[in-house]
Design a protein around this motif. Structure first.
Motif, PDB file in Angstrom:
ATOM      1  N   CYS A  83       0.852  -1.191   0.000  1.00  0.00           N
ATOM      2  CA  CYS A  83       0.000   0.000   0.000  1.00  0.00           C
ATOM      3  C   CYS A  83       0.886   1.240   0.000  1.00  0.00           C
ATOM      4  CB  CYS A  83      -0.906  -0.023   1.227  1.00  0.00           C
ATOM      5  SG  CYS A  83      -2.035   1.370   1.326  1.00  0.00           S
ATOM      6  N   GLN A  85       1.729   5.529  -0.757  1.00  0.00           N
ATOM      7  CA  GLN A  85       1.196   6.891  -0.788  1.00  0.00           C
ATOM      8  C   GLN A  85       1.150   7.320  -2.247  1.00  0.00           C
ATOM      9  OE1 GLN A  85       3.306   8.157   3.480  1.00  0.00           O
ATOM     10  NE2 GLN A  85       3.963   9.092   1.574  1.00  0.00           N
ATOM     11  N   ARG A  98      -3.788   6.804  -0.010  1.00  0.00           N
ATOM     12  CA  ARG A  98      -3.021   5.567  -0.163  1.00  0.00           C
ATOM     13  C   ARG A  98      -3.864   4.541  -0.913  1.00  0.00           C
ATOM     14  NH1 ARG A  98      -1.588   7.413   4.993  1.00  0.00           N
ATOM     15  NH2 ARG A  98       0.670   7.523   5.388  1.00  0.00           N
TER      16      ARG A  98
END
Length: 867
Positions: A83, A85, A98
């Motif tokens: 995951c 940004q 995100r």
């Protein structure tokens, strides 16, 4: 209860849709794990488990260490969701956005640092249907895609054999079939822990699977893929693609069209045979060293290494195709200069398949494209050299695109030594793009101006130690020592105070700073855009790059086999469709390489259907029976791979299958004893072998009582000989079986020669015609190091078993006398018997008959009393 922070709420929302995965949550320069994932991470990765606000378990590691920790999780079978940004924190309003950018599972790894460069990393999709199985194998790191299916009684064996051959990193299967008995047994035979993930049945539904394949490969119908009527295989292949798309594996445009194959189109090698012959890894240590692949692998590239392994695992049945490979090896083996020059060029070849995979996953950096460029640069020289060779080399040259335009483009676009990061500039070569050149000119001359400003300010202020510096926090500044502070001009603006100096700025300095730093930021952004364009350009040449990779891989395998033939004195086998296997002075390819201090003793082997269909091999342990059998099988296999063989000469009649039963061990997981495993393997051989097969059987029946074992072994021999007709090597300690050579005309007795020196024996490792009636077990035990007391006692017991005691001999003599007495004629009894025989029963009165019967009864009583 404390209110959750916005970031934890965001984490929970993302985790909700990824419950079966370890979620690596990017926070600044770290990947963080929370809650249960943190506990797993702390345990598996050996990182510190802490807590956020005492309520949220937390563990993490720096982002640059991702591959190190990711590999550990993948090796342990976890799925990992990354995951990231996806917006600049400086521009974010509230919590940084995100998203899951990739899901990595054991079968979908593409990062080369996590993979064995000379092995494929397969995701295997299995469809368990009514009456059969479908199978598809995808290596997303190389683009290879194959599919097959099997119905009927052989479906279960097909699945077990193919899973063993492919050795998948991960298996997916339709829901409800995970606990299928056949699949479970096949998995048990793999011998390694493999992740099995059940997938939604709708992905395996035939209609959806068909649509998935049509969409992926942009075709109108499945006829063009050659799989329109392979419903089980189509279901498996469609589900594999759906699984990859679900796990965000990009557009998968680098996947090659699936190769449809029939397992019966190659030599059948079941799991036991692959293990016993140690084709790619050894039995005991599970490593490459000591395997047949270890001997043959002199490849110069990862491309060639993977292809050689695939060839070794799938020997051919097509005589023409085998001869084409042999021709290519012969051309190179006969031209040492060409062989060495091509080998040197192949040293410059990088892994085109996996580089291309990274391009399509947008994970390739500038160094990867420079490696691609280096490989493209040698293609013209390789092709020119091939065109100067024989017919097979010229054919290979015609299948090798040189990609000169792409090579030139990459040369013009990319620097020779770009940085690892693609966002920090320094990627693009000067004069590739005018805007980059302008910005670089401004940046370079801006710096020159600042340097000239430093000299000018020194002259204006009279401070010789004055200097203009830069750091990322404060930008450009003028630094003056405290000793010269009184000389500071009034137009200097104080910026920072240090222990021994003051730092200042001026309007002029800030203006040039804005020019320089602005240019650097623009350069980095523009170069990244240009790099993405270069990467897309590479992706547009996918098909040609894959063609080049395939040709280079074949060339690499040919040069490897040619070098082995040259260095180890291998010869070209003669391959035909007959039934004769005639090997002169054959050698075991692995054993002769690992022997350090002694010469390998070669042996002849001849098998045919009429005269020597079955060789009955006797001799003591350690005398070379197993080596002899294995070397015969390996020479046959090498010939059908298309390799030269370790022998003085070899004529190989094509073999459709090789079966071995050499040694056995308890299958504790399957609940089977050694003998049960042995019998299961023999049953498999008897049910699947044909008259074109080669069968190796060692010590059949030794796991039970002697009489049971002999009975089973003899029955197996008779079945193979009469019912199957397979060419067979049968090693045994049951010397009673050597009598079969006199009953069955095509059984030939062979023995391993042994020289006796008193109580010692010397193994000559020579297989000769004839048989032995002594196992030399005690001598072998002595060589193995059993205590002398045990050896002596063993001899005593053996002598007592082989030589009956006096009492036994007397009892035997008395029994024999009794037997003789019973059958010696008694005169009186003989007379009565003659009287009965001559009597006319039709005219004899009842009284006369009773009188004869009475006399006979009395004579018998007298005889019993005398006895």
């Amino acid at each position: 209860m404390k209110t959750e922070t916005p970031m934890i709420r965001q984490y929970r929302e993302i985790k909700e849709h990824n419950q079966d995965k370890i979620l690596l949550f990017r926070v600044g320069d770290f990947y963080e794990l929370f809650f249960d994932d943190a506990k797993i991470g702390a345990r598996e990765l050996e990182i510190t488990l802490t807590a956020r606000d005492k309520d949220v378990p937390l563990a993490g590691f720096p982002y640059h260490a991702l591959n190190t920790y990711l590999s550990r999780l993948i090796e342990r079978g976890y799925k990992v969701a990354i995951c990231e940004q996806v917006e600049d924190p400086k521009q974010a309003k509230g919590i940084v956005k995100r998203e899951i950018v990739q899901v990595i599972t054991p079968g979908t790894v593409t990062e080369t640092s996590l993979l064995d460069e000379k092995s494929n990393n397969y995701l295997v999709s299995v469809y368990v249907g009514r009456g059969g199985f479908g199978l598809a194998a995808v290596d997303v790191s190389t683009g290879q895609f194959v599919m097959s299916q099997e119905r009927g009684s052989q479906a279960a064996r097909f699945l077990a054999d193919e899973l063993c051959r492919l050795n998948p990193a991960e298996i997916i299967v339709n829901e409800g079939a995970k606990d299928n008995q056949v699949l479970t047994e096949a998995m048990a035979r793999l011998g390694t822990q493999v992740a099995i993930n059940p997938c939604r049945d709708k992905n395996y539904a035939l209609k959806q699977a068909q649509e998935t394949l049509l969409s992926q490969f942009a075709v109108q119908n499945l006829d063009s893929l050659g799989c329109a009527d392979l419903f089980f295989a189509v279901s498996a292949a469609g589900a594999a693609l759906a699984y990859l798309h679900d796990n965000r594996q990009g557009n998968l445009s680098h996947l090659q069209q699936p190769e449809v194959y029939n397992a019966e189109g190659y030599m059948v090698l079941d799991a036991a045979t692959r293990r016993n012959l140690e084709l790619t890894r050894t039995i005991r240590e599970e490593r490459k060293y000591g395997s047949l692949l270890w001997v043959l692998d002199k490849t110069r590239s990862a491309l060639g290494g993977r292809l050689l392994k695939r060839w070794l695992e799938q020997p051919l049945l097509d005589k023409a195709a085998i001869c084409e490979r042999l021709d290519a090896v012969e051309e190179l083996a006969g031209d040492f200069l060409m062989l060495d020059e091509l080998s040197e060029l192949l040293d410059e070849v990088y892994d085109l398949e996996r580089l291309l995979s990274k391009v399509h996953y947008e994970s390739a950096n500038a160094r990867d494209l420079v490696a691609l460029r280096s490989t493209l640069a040698v293609l013209p020289a390789v092709r020119e050299k091939l065109l100067s060779g024989g017919e097979r080399m010229q054919t290979l040259a015609r299948h090798l695109p040189v990609l000169e335009d792409l090579s030139l483009y990459l040369t013009e676009a990319l620097c020779d030594d770009p940085p690892l990061s693609v966002r920090d500039g320094g990627l693009v070569r000067d004069r590739f793009h005018p805007d980059v050149d302008k910005l670089r000119h401004a940046c370079r001359h801006g710096r020159d101006y600042i340097l000239s400003m430093e000299q000018r300010e020194r002259e204006r202020t009279g401070i010789k130690s004055l200097k203009v510096g830069y750091n990322k926090v404060f930008g450009y500044y003028i630094e003056i020592t405290r000793a010269n502070a009184h000389l500071t001009p009034d137009d200097y603006i104080r910026k920072q105070t240090l222990a021994n100096a003051e730092r200042y700025i001026t309007p002029e300095l800030k203006e040039y700073e804005a020019t320089v730093l602005g240019a650097e930021e623009k350069i980095c952004a523009l170069e990244y855009e240009l790099f993405q364009e270069v990467r897309r350009k590479v992706g547009a040449n996918t098909m040609e790059i894959q063609e080049a990779a395939a040709a280079l891989a074949q060339l690499d395998v040919f040069q490897s086999l040619a070098r082995v033939a040259r260095d180890y004195r291998y010869v070209r086998p003669q391959v035909d469709d007959g039934d004769v296997v005639d090997i002169r002075e054959g050698r075991h390819p692995v054993v002769e390489r690992v022997m350090q201090d002694s010469m390998f003793v070669p042996n002849d082997t001849r098998l045919d259907r009429d005269n020597q269909r079955l060789l009955m091999i006797t001799g003591p342990n350690m005398a070379g029976k197993s080596t002899y059998m294995r070397q015969t099988a390996l020479i046959v296999l090498l010939a059908q791979v298309g390799s030269f063989v370790p022998a003085a000469s070899a004529n190989i009649g094509l073999v459709d299958r090789i079966f071995t039963r050499i040694g056995a061990a308890d299958d504790l997981v399957g609940g089977q004893s050694t003998f049960m495993v042995e019998m299961s393997e023999v049953a498999n051989i008897l049910s699947r072998a044909t008259d074109k097969s080669l069968v190796l059987l060692d010590e059949v029946g030794r796991g039970t009582s002697t009489f049971d074992g002999i009975s089973i072994a003899r029955a197996v021999v008779e079945h193979l000989y009469g019912k199957v007709g397979a060419r067979t090597l049968f090693a045994t300690h049951y010397h009673e079986l050597t009598d079969l050579a006199s009953d069955l005309p095509a059984v030939q007795n062979m023995a391993t020669a042994v020289k006796e020196k008193g109580e010692d024996i010397v193994f000559l490792h020579k297989v000769i015609a004839g048989s032995v009636d002594h196992s030399y077990g005690i001598q072998v035990a002595r060589l193995a190091g059993l205590p002398q007391r045990v050896i002596s006692r063993s001899r005593e017991i053996l002598n007592s078993l082989e030589s009956p005691t006096q009492a036994v001999r007397e009892t035997a003599a008395a029994s024999e006398a009794e037997q003789m007495r019973l059958f010696m004629p008694d005169p009186e009894l003989t007379g009565l018997m003659d009287e009965v025989q001559e009597a006319d029963l039709m005219t004899t009165t009842p009284l006369e008959a009773m009188q004869m019967l009475y006399k006979l009864q009395q004579a018998l009583k007298k005889g019993n009393e005398d006895g």
